[in-house]
Design an enzyme around this catalytic site. Sequence first.
Site, PDB file in Angstrom:
ATOM      1  N   ASP A  17       0.867  -1.168   0.000  1.00  0.00           N
ATOM      2  CA  ASP A  17       0.000   0.000   0.000  1.00  0.00           C
ATOM      3  C   ASP A  17       0.919   1.238   0.000  1.00  0.00           C
ATOM      4  OD1 ASP A  17      -2.306   1.700   0.717  1.00  0.00           O
ATOM      5  OD2 ASP A  17      -1.315   1.800   2.668  1.00  0.00           O
ATOM      6  N   ASP A  72      -0.094   5.160   0.998  1.00  0.00           N
ATOM      7  CA  ASP A  72      -0.275   6.148   2.066  1.00  0.00           C
ATOM      8  C   ASP A  72      -0.199   5.494   3.434  1.00  0.00           C
ATOM      9  OD1 ASP A  72      -0.727   8.521   0.510  1.00  0.00           O
ATOM     10  OD2 ASP A  72      -2.698   7.731   0.003  1.00  0.00           O
TER      11      ASP A  72
END
Length: 313
Positions: A62, A64
């Site tokens: 991922d 953020d």
Amino acid sequence: MHKKRPSSDGDSGSVKRACKEIAVDVPELAKSTVRIQDRKRVQEILQSIHNGGPSKLQVIADFDMTLTKFAHNGKRCPTCHNIMENSTVISEECKKQLQGLLDKYYPIEIDPKRTIEEKTPEMVKWWNEAHDLLISQKIQKDKLVLTVRESDARLRDGYRVFFDELKKQSIPLLIFSAGIGDVLEEVIRQAGVFHPNVKVFSNYMDFDESGILQAFKGQLIHTYNKREGALLNSDHFQELKNKRNIILLGDSMGDLTMADGVHSMENILKIGYLNDKVEEREAQYMDAYDIVLEKDETMDVVNGILKYITAKN
Ligand code: TMP
Ligand code: MG
């Protein structure tokens, strides 16, 4: 349910041995930020991935709050959306509205008491409302470089070792993000780590002929529909069909499904950053992720694991 550690003497003996071995193979696992529910299992997965070597490995991360920091010197760091929100390309009125959306929806996103089914429609509303606001600002494509340069975006400490080592070992890295693809690409480009082994699945901006933002392309990715996103991109996983060992890096319960498109998976090691509301969410994260990193703003553990996995047998 938060599983209890084994209590019989025999079990606790083998758990103790596993604890010892694991920290010998990967010294970074002794860091105070590391929580592991089942060290024996982690030891076994690490051993299997190590035996497969770098040629069988792919990393799915991922973006953020996973590859980027959650906080730096006590101050929150921006997500891709926040990078846009904090910039001069957005009016003061629009900033207030985007902040209002964050105040309303972020507590829902991280609420451990709500199910993913309950959260999903709220996330769809958040992303659609935020994207409509961004579109209303007639953002120019050629402002993105400066917007990112002037932002407080920060990759986690140790990011260069992480990206460079994956490139050196020809290990594919998929960045699977519900943020904004154009923004995240610019962050890693400016950091000098957008190497050819990096592929991105994200929400991309669609600009008109005069370079003004007019829409977002393709199927929306939000925090809790990454499984659908993974299944839609089956071509990518088909290309990597021999990379059957996975390291998955996330910070949300939604990130756990990022590897759902992988073909004939053999081993997966799930590493989760627990950045916020640590006490409330610890049990849930320890059940879901093999290794939980609490308030750890670095890539140390991941880099230590990569070092062990890629070391010659
Ligand atoms: P990720 O999948 O790369 O972590 O990106 C999703 C994050 O973006 C999620 O944690 C929420 C955040 N976000 C904002 O900060 N502002 C917004 O307006 C939206 C829609 C999402
Ligand atoms: Mg995230």
